[in-house]
Scaffold this motif. Structure first.
Motif, PDB file in Angstrom:
ATOM      1  N   ALA A   1      23.251  73.948  75.134  1.00  0.00           N
ATOM      2  CA  ALA A   1      22.483  73.380  74.025  1.00  0.00           C
ATOM      3  C   ALA A   1      22.587  71.857  74.052  1.00  0.00           C
ATOM      4  O   ALA A   1      21.597  71.142  73.879  1.00  0.00           O
ATOM      5  CB  ALA A   1      22.983  73.941  72.706  1.00  0.00           C
ATOM      6  N   ASP A   2      23.802  71.357  74.289  1.00  0.00           N
ATOM      7  CA  ASP A   2      24.000  69.907  74.287  1.00  0.00           C
ATOM      8  C   ASP A   2      23.238  69.252  75.436  1.00  0.00           C
ATOM      9  O   ASP A   2      22.601  68.204  75.274  1.00  0.00           O
ATOM     10  CB  ASP A   2      25.498  69.587  74.383  1.00  0.00           C
ATOM     11  N   MET A   3      23.294  69.892  76.604  1.00  0.00           N
ATOM     12  CA  MET A   3      22.594  69.338  77.764  1.00  0.00           C
ATOM     13  C   MET A   3      21.070  69.376  77.539  1.00  0.00           C
ATOM     14  O   MET A   3      20.348  68.437  77.879  1.00  0.00           O
ATOM     15  CB  MET A   3      22.963  70.157  79.008  1.00  0.00           C
ATOM     16  N   ALA A   4      20.588  70.467  76.922  1.00  0.00           N
ATOM     17  CA  ALA A   4      19.152  70.588  76.653  1.00  0.00           C
ATOM     18  C   ALA A   4      18.717  69.500  75.676  1.00  0.00           C
ATOM     19  O   ALA A   4      17.646  68.901  75.823  1.00  0.00           O
ATOM     20  CB  ALA A   4      18.829  71.965  76.094  1.00  0.00           C
ATOM     21  N   ALA A   5      19.560  69.209  74.682  1.00  0.00           N
ATOM     22  CA  ALA A   5      19.243  68.144  73.730  1.00  0.00           C
ATOM     23  C   ALA A   5      19.224  66.798  74.453  1.00  0.00           C
ATOM     24  O   ALA A   5      18.308  65.985  74.254  1.00  0.00           O
ATOM     25  CB  ALA A   5      20.257  68.128  72.598  1.00  0.00           C
ATOM     26  N   PHE A   6      20.219  66.580  75.303  1.00  0.00           N
ATOM     27  CA  PHE A   6      20.272  65.315  76.038  1.00  0.00           C
ATOM     28  C   PHE A   6      19.030  65.145  76.919  1.00  0.00           C
ATOM     29  O   PHE A   6      18.409  64.081  76.959  1.00  0.00           O
ATOM     30  CB  PHE A   6      21.541  65.256  76.899  1.00  0.00           C
ATOM     31  N   ALA A   7      18.629  66.229  77.602  1.00  0.00           N
ATOM     32  CA  ALA A   7      17.444  66.162  78.466  1.00  0.00           C
ATOM     33  C   ALA A   7      16.185  65.906  77.632  1.00  0.00           C
ATOM     34  O   ALA A   7      15.283  65.176  78.055  1.00  0.00           O
ATOM     35  CB  ALA A   7      17.295  67.456  79.262  1.00  0.00           C
ATOM     36  N   SER A   8      16.156  66.458  76.422  1.00  0.00           N
ATOM     37  CA  SER A   8      14.990  66.238  75.554  1.00  0.00           C
ATOM     38  C   SER A   8      14.910  64.772  75.151  1.00  0.00           C
ATOM     39  O   SER A   8      13.822  64.187  75.098  1.00  0.00           O
ATOM     40  CB  SER A   8      15.082  67.094  74.297  1.00  0.00           C
ATOM     41  N   TRP A   9      16.061  64.201  74.859  1.00  0.00           N
ATOM     42  CA  TRP A   9      16.064  62.777  74.508  1.00  0.00           C
ATOM     43  C   TRP A   9      15.655  61.934  75.726  1.00  0.00           C
ATOM     44  O   TRP A   9      14.848  61.012  75.613  1.00  0.00           O
ATOM     45  CB  TRP A   9      17.451  62.346  74.016  1.00  0.00           C
ATOM     46  N   ALA A  10      16.203  62.281  76.889  1.00  0.00           N
ATOM     47  CA  ALA A  10      15.921  61.501  78.094  1.00  0.00           C
ATOM     48  C   ALA A  10      14.421  61.520  78.419  1.00  0.00           C
ATOM     49  O   ALA A  10      13.872  60.547  78.938  1.00  0.00           O
ATOM     50  CB  ALA A  10      16.723  62.043  79.279  1.00  0.00           C
ATOM     51  N   ALA A  11      13.760  62.643  78.073  1.00  0.00           N
ATOM     52  CA  ALA A  11      12.326  62.749  78.356  1.00  0.00           C
ATOM     53  C   ALA A  11      11.508  62.060  77.288  1.00  0.00           C
ATOM     54  O   ALA A  11      10.327  61.795  77.473  1.00  0.00           O
ATOM     55  CB  ALA A  11      11.929  64.227  78.445  1.00  0.00           C
ATOM     56  N   ASP A  12      12.127  61.771  76.148  1.00  0.00           N
ATOM     57  CA  ASP A  12      11.363  61.280  75.005  1.00  0.00           C
ATOM     58  C   ASP A  12      12.231  60.342  74.159  1.00  0.00           C
ATOM     59  O   ASP A  12      12.513  60.634  72.993  1.00  0.00           O
ATOM     60  CB  ASP A  12      10.915  62.497  74.174  1.00  0.00           C
ATOM     61  N   PRO A  13      12.655  59.216  74.733  1.00  0.00           N
ATOM     62  CA  PRO A  13      13.616  58.363  74.017  1.00  0.00           C
ATOM     63  C   PRO A  13      13.052  57.748  72.741  1.00  0.00           C
ATOM     64  O   PRO A  13      13.823  57.279  71.909  1.00  0.00           O
ATOM     65  CB  PRO A  13      13.992  57.282  75.029  1.00  0.00           C
ATOM     66  N   THR A  14      11.738  57.761  72.555  1.00  0.00           N
ATOM     67  CA  THR A  14      11.172  57.189  71.330  1.00  0.00           C
ATOM     68  C   THR A  14      10.891  58.272  70.283  1.00  0.00           C
ATOM     69  O   THR A  14      10.197  58.025  69.308  1.00  0.00           O
ATOM     70  CB  THR A  14       9.867  56.434  71.634  1.00  0.00           C
ATOM     71  N   HIS A  15      11.419  59.475  70.517  1.00  0.00           N
ATOM     72  CA  HIS A  15      11.153  60.620  69.641  1.00  0.00           C
ATOM     73  C   HIS A  15      11.421  60.335  68.160  1.00  0.00           C
ATOM     74  O   HIS A  15      10.584  60.588  67.298  1.00  0.00           O
ATOM     75  CB  HIS A  15      12.001  61.793  70.135  1.00  0.00           C
ATOM     76  N   ASP A  16      12.608  59.789  67.848  1.00  0.00           N
ATOM     77  CA  ASP A  16      12.965  59.588  66.434  1.00  0.00           C
ATOM     78  C   ASP A  16      12.042  58.573  65.773  1.00  0.00           C
ATOM     79  O   ASP A  16      11.611  58.753  64.638  1.00  0.00           O
ATOM     80  CB  ASP A  16      14.422  59.133  66.306  1.00  0.00           C
ATOM     81  N   GLN A  17      11.725  57.514  66.518  1.00  0.00           N
ATOM     82  CA  GLN A  17      10.821  56.487  66.013  1.00  0.00           C
ATOM     83  C   GLN A  17       9.455  57.109  65.718  1.00  0.00           C
ATOM     84  O   GLN A  17       8.838  56.848  64.694  1.00  0.00           O
ATOM     85  CB  GLN A  17      10.689  55.384  67.066  1.00  0.00           C
ATOM     86  N   ARG A  18       8.998  57.959  66.644  1.00  0.00           N
ATOM     87  CA  ARG A  18       7.701  58.607  66.502  1.00  0.00           C
ATOM     88  C   ARG A  18       7.632  59.422  65.220  1.00  0.00           C
ATOM     89  O   ARG A  18       6.717  59.277  64.418  1.00  0.00           O
ATOM     90  CB  ARG A  18       7.453  59.503  67.722  1.00  0.00           C
ATOM     91  N   LYS A  19       8.640  60.279  65.031  1.00  0.00           N
ATOM     92  CA  LYS A  19       8.571  61.159  63.865  1.00  0.00           C
ATOM     93  C   LYS A  19       8.744  60.407  62.556  1.00  0.00           C
ATOM     94  O   LYS A  19       8.149  60.791  61.548  1.00  0.00           O
ATOM     95  CB  LYS A  19       9.584  62.301  64.005  1.00  0.00           C
ATOM     96  N   SER A  20       9.532  59.334  62.537  1.00  0.00           N
ATOM     97  CA  SER A  20       9.684  58.652  61.244  1.00  0.00           C
ATOM     98  C   SER A  20       8.452  57.798  60.937  1.00  0.00           C
ATOM     99  O   SER A  20       8.005  57.731  59.798  1.00  0.00           O
ATOM    100  CB  SER A  20      10.977  57.847  61.185  1.00  0.00           C
ATOM    101  N   LEU A  21       7.862  57.193  61.962  1.00  0.00           N
ATOM    102  CA  LEU A  21       6.607  56.470  61.720  1.00  0.00           C
ATOM    103  C   LEU A  21       5.515  57.453  61.291  1.00  0.00           C
ATOM    104  O   LEU A  21       4.664  57.143  60.453  1.00  0.00           O
ATOM    105  CB  LEU A  21       6.176  55.722  62.987  1.00  0.00           C
ATOM    106  N   GLY A  22       5.582  58.661  61.849  1.00  0.00           N
ATOM    107  CA  GLY A  22       4.599  59.688  61.549  1.00  0.00           C
ATOM    108  C   GLY A  22       4.465  59.957  60.058  1.00  0.00           C
ATOM    109  O   GLY A  22       3.358  60.018  59.527  1.00  0.00           O
ATOM    110  N   TRP A  23       5.593  60.086  59.377  1.00  0.00           N
ATOM    111  CA  TRP A  23       5.528  60.373  57.943  1.00  0.00           C
ATOM    112  C   TRP A  23       4.852  59.255  57.187  1.00  0.00           C
ATOM    113  O   TRP A  23       4.091  59.482  56.254  1.00  0.00           O
ATOM    114  CB  TRP A  23       6.925  60.624  57.362  1.00  0.00           C
TER     115      TRP A  23
END
Ligand code: HEM
Lengths: 424, 325
Positions: free
Chosen positions: B278-300
């Motif tokens: 699970a931890d590695m999958a989360a890390f890989a998700s971040w590595a593929a999408d490092p702007t993810h958190d910015q995207r979702k917070s701007l989204g709201w």
């Protein structure tokens, strides 16, 4: 509506000075402010404005992407990743452009089916409709070319499969394909020319849109009853009435758009396109973007390659002829009790073909793809001409005003209202 | 009559919405193994990465996967940035210094220098050919985009497919890559499933517990194919391959990479394969999408802005049209 005179009054001396030399403001005022629009338009008529918005989004986001994108087989994929990761808000611009292409097609499909339902292709709007079909065609070319640019596996193999269609042309097929590719397979050379054309075609679309709106403002807008504007009470000025309605619809559309951009940016794409193009590894399923799937299903429903390609192109081309294939005396399907059923059957057919286009071309899928391909063409070639001749339309309202306010209102006596559905 | 237009309008809108959601190729193939959708901290519109999980995931990557897999799109500085593992800068600076990157010296010679924050992780291989020659012909893919390059196929009944797609759109399901990586890492089996052939040539799967030692009638098959008029066909696993439930085709060139207790976590998280995965999958998700958190917070913020604007426009439109209708 071509006789419609602009009521423009220059508000200042400078404006007056301009108006005597180049009356663009007068023209814009006449076409987009006091232009008469039918007062009974429903929300399907807001999609024209929405499409203009889509084109603007693609142009602006595309031009910014082009500042960072590198059209080379070695660097294209990496440059898109750099845009996503390192360019300020690059992820947003990239996502808007990729999602924007899907939104553009979603809107254009609503727009086209609107036209088919309300008979907007019938006289005197044939040229308007045909320009629309041309826009759709150029949009498809643009989207196909754009999809190759990120140079992922689907980009590369999609380009290979689609360009290969042209090899089905008798005698000169393989020459044409070599010429398109600029070599003997899809390479960086192909990518370069695709990029050049992908940058060019949106401006061709913009030009066609100008003609489209011009033709629209000559014939005037159709409306849900299909009855033309007859008196002043049938219409309202475009501004503020239609403009305000369009803006509200645009706001709702923008929310759908934003939902995909921010919360499901990859939903409409294909995971394989995040794998860099590799000419040595063919993906297990090569599928085009969702908006091409019905045509892809038609292509693969035909056992012969040439036949498939011809039918696929025919499926788009046939749209240009509906003005003459439809023999009905009334425009709006609302007043066509028999055709209405066929219309919905046609919608289901397109959805089914879309579903089948995403499936492997084998077994039952091919069987159903053939059935639906048959109906797709039968709808245009048999249903449209025959149903139009044999069907008795329901009585039309005498005027738009009457349709909105009920019998007795608007021009003329209500007695004659039911009597004239035959009017062409 | 007005009613009729309304219904058909809604029907047309519904049909178009269905077209948009149901014709998506990504989930179209439908022949992959079934993979469960997990709940992630970064699932859905309100999701964001858990930096502790990303730190653990990086630890797993660094200690185990990095021998064979690169993460070439990640720069050391990314490990410090907000919305990522957010390691302290000093630590990352010294981590970077343990890697060597190529540079040209004043004489035009290629020399090596310690990496800096701005450098990207160097690849473990000189090129693909080297990677393949080390791994028995297989190429361990770079893991910095793998979470986006993999997904989950829909495997349920046809009639439910459009519903499932609509659900994915509404819930903003984008974690197919993470679900796949988790399923891959936890999906190893010592052996391919066991089958017994009956007199008619039909192969039937048998439970591991019911197999006796040295039973000669047992066949191990990665896949079984029915052939009309002939005995069922059993595809045995190729040499050097490993059985995996999640991998398409079930035989993968990567041996089970990690076992319980292999990585020592310091934050009290249990050292199990499930947690590592699970931890590695989360890390890989971040590595593929490092702007993810910015995207979702701007989204709201964007959604809220559009919502308020649309409501105001609607009110204005209603008032304006009151005179007309
Ligand atoms: C009719 C309007 C347009 C449509 C339908 C369209 C469609 C597309 C599509 C489908 C992609 C692939 C996106 C992806 O999957 O990553 C793309 C990429 C691209 N387009 Fe457009 N486009 C349009 C207008 C433009 C314009 C006007 C420009 C620039 C002047 C442009 C520049 C680019 C660039 C640089 C890319 C590659 C970057 C990327 O893949 O994100 N596009 N376009």
């Amino acid at each position: 509506m071509d006789q419609h005179e602009s009521t423009y009054k220059p508000g200042s001396r400078t404006a007056k000075w301009w108006d005597e030399r180049l009356p663009v403001m007068r023209m814009m005022h006449g076409q987009f402010v006091d232009f008469p629009t039918p007062r009974n338009l429903n929300y399907f008529w807001t999609f024209g404005g929405i499409l203009t918005f889509c084109l603007a989004i693609q142009l602006v986001s595309g031009i910014v992407l082009a500042m960072h994108y590198i059209p080379s087989a070695d660097l294209a994929f990496d440059s898109v990743e750099r845009i996503r990761r390192d360019v300020n808000y690059g992820w947003l611009i990239r996502s808007m452009h990729a999602v924007g292409a899907s939104m553009f097609f979603f809107a254009v499909y609503v727009h086209i089916f609107r036209g088919l339902y309300y008979g907007s292709y019938k006289a005197p709007r044939e040229v308007l409709w045909i320009i629309g079909v041309l826009i759709y065609l150029v949009m498809m070319a643009t989207a196909f070319l754009g999809y190759t640019l990120p140079w992922g596996q689907m980009s590369f193999w999609g380009a290979t499969v689609i360009t290969n269609f042209f090899s089905a042309i008798p005698l000169v097929g393989s020459t044409v394909v070599t010429w398109l590719w600029g070599g003997y397979s899809v390479t960086g050379t192909t990518l370069n020319r695709f990029y050049s054309l992908h940058y060019l075609l949106p401006f061709v679309i913009a030009g066609l849109v100008v003609l489209h709106i011009w033709a629209l403002h000559v014939a005037g807008q159709n409306n849900p009853t299909g009855v033309e504007i007859k008196t002043k009470s049938d219409s309202v000025p475009m501004s503020p009435f239609a403009v305000m309605k369009d803006l509200f619809a645009l706001g709702v559309f923008a929310m759908l758009f934003a939902w995909f951009v921010f919360y499901a940016p990859d939903y409409l794409g294909h995971a394989d396109n995040y794998v860099e193009a590799n000419p040595l590894v063919t993906p297990p399923h090569i599928v085009p973007e969702w908006y091409f799937l019905p045509f892809y299903a038609i292509l693969r429903a035909v056992p012969s390659k040439l036949g498939g390609v011809v039918l696929m192109f025919a499926a788009v081309a046939i749209l240009a002829f509906v003005s003459w294939l439809d023999t009905s005396r009334v425009r709006s399907t609302k007043y066509r009790p028999v055709y209405r059923w066929f219309f919905w059957l046609f919608v289901i057919t397109c959805l089914a073909l879309g579903y089948l286009g995403a499936k492997p071309a084998e077994g039952v899928y091919v069987f159903w793809a053939r059935i639906f391909t048959f109906y797709y063409f039968a709808h245009f070639l048999l249903v449209m001409p025959i149903v139009g001749l044999i069907e008795t339309p329901k009585p039309l309202p005498r005027s738009i005003t009457e349709a909105v306010l009920g019998k007795g209102a608007g021009a003329g006596s209500p007695v004659a209202a039911a009597a004239s559905p035959e009017k062409r | 009559m007005i009613k009729m237009t309304k219904t058909s309008s809604i029907a047309l809108a519904g049909a178009m919405a269905l077209a948009l959601t149901s014709a998506v190729p990504a989930m179209a193939a439908g022949d992959g193994p079934e993979i469960a959708k997990k709940k992630w901290s970064f699932s859905g519109p309100g999701g964001h990465f858990d930096k502790n999980q990303l730190q653990r995931g990086f630890q797993v990557y660094k200690e185990v996967c990095s021998t064979c897999h690169g993460i070439k799109r990640i720069a050391f500085r990314n490990l410090v940035q907000p919305g990522g593992p957010e390691f302290p800068e000093d630590g990352v600076r010294s981590l970077a210094a343990t890697y060597k990157v190529d540079e040209l010296d004043g004489n035009g010679k290629v020399v090596q220098r310690p990496a800096r924050l701005s450098d990207r992780f160097p690849s473990p291989y000189k090129n693909e050919a080297e990677a393949r020659s080390i791994h028995n012909g297989a190429n361990p893919p770079d893991l910095s985009l793998i979470a986006k390059a993999r997904g989950v196929d829909y495997t349920g009944p046809i009639w439910y497919h459009p519903v499932s797609m609509l659900k994915d759109v509404v819930t903003g399901y984008q974690e197919g890559g993470a679900d796949y990586i988790y399923a891959l890492m936890t999906g190893y089996k010592d052996n391919a499933p066991a089958y017994r052939r009956d007199a008619t040539g039909k192969l039937t799967e048998v439970a591991e517990t019911s197999i006796q030692r040295g039973d000669k009638t047992i066949l191990r098959c990665v896949s079984v194919e029915k052939v009309a008029g002939k005995p069922d066909n059993c595809t045995a696993m190729a040499d050097g391959m490993n059985y995996n439930m999640a991998f398409p085709g079930h035989q993968i060139g990567m041996a089970k990479p990690i076992s319980d207790g292999q990585v020592k976590y310091t934050d009290g998280t249990a050292a199990t394969v499930s947690n590592y995965s699970a931890d590695m999958a989360a890390f890989a998700s971040w590595a593929a999408d490092p702007t993810h958190d910015q995207r979702k917070s701007l989204g709201w913020q964007v959604m809220l802005y559009l919502l308020v604007t649309s409501i105001l426009l609607y009110v204005a439109k209603k008032r304006l049209w009151r005179e007309v209708h």
